[in-house]
Design a protein around this motif. Structure first.
Motif, PDB file in Angstrom:
ATOM      1  N   LYS A  44      37.164  87.322  64.626  1.00 37.43           N
ATOM      2  CA  LYS A  44      36.361  86.475  63.729  1.00 37.43           C
ATOM      3  C   LYS A  44      37.274  85.709  62.799  1.00 37.43           C
ATOM      4  N   ARG A  45      36.832  84.524  62.460  1.00 37.20           N
ATOM      5  CA  ARG A  45      37.503  83.754  61.417  1.00 37.20           C
ATOM      6  C   ARG A  45      37.159  84.380  60.075  1.00 37.20           C
ATOM      7  N   ASP A  87      42.324  83.798  62.591  1.00 31.53           N
ATOM      8  CA  ASP A  87      41.378  84.747  63.178  1.00 31.53           C
ATOM      9  C   ASP A  87      41.889  86.161  62.953  1.00 31.53           C
TER      10      ASP A  87
END
Length: 127
Positions: A44-45, A87
């Protein structure tokens, strides 16, 4: 393994228990489990992770991710772009901790009512 690694959190604990005390102290922080759970489904960012965790500030998310990265549970990937893309993802070690955490989660749910009742009885006795 050096004794100095666990000196701060577990100075009063026997040597063989220090790693456990250190790890449990780390996971008892308010946001650690939220961040690990948020990354369980894949990379995930930062902004995606922040949006998925109610109430976490940018500062606390940053500090938590840095600590998890330092412990080798999370890795950070930077992609050169404007702005840079960052990320976060669980490492193999990060994935490996999910099973014991799930077991603790299950145990807590199974025993919550009994624990609440035990506390109530104890508190009544102490009055």
């Amino acid at each position: 393994m050096s004794k100095h690694i666990f000196k701060d959190r577990a100075a009063h604990v026997p040597d063989f228990c220090r790693p456990t005390v250190d790890v449990l102290a780390q996971f008892s922080g308010k946001w650690f489990l939220h961040v690990l759970g948020g990354l369980q489904g894949g990379p995930k960012r930062f902004s995606e992770l922040e949006d998925s965790i109610d109430g976490i500030s940018q500062r606390m998310l940053t500090l938590t991710l840095r600590t998890l990265e330092r412990d080798g549970l999370v890795t950070r990937h930077i992609t050169a772009s404007i702005p840079p893309r960052v990320d976060y993802e669980l490492t193999e070690r990060g994935h490996s901790v999910m099973e014991p955490l799930a077991a603790i989660h299950s145990w807590a749910h199974q025993h919550t009512d009994g624990i609440v009742e035990s506390r109530r009885l104890f508190d009544e006795r102490e009055v």
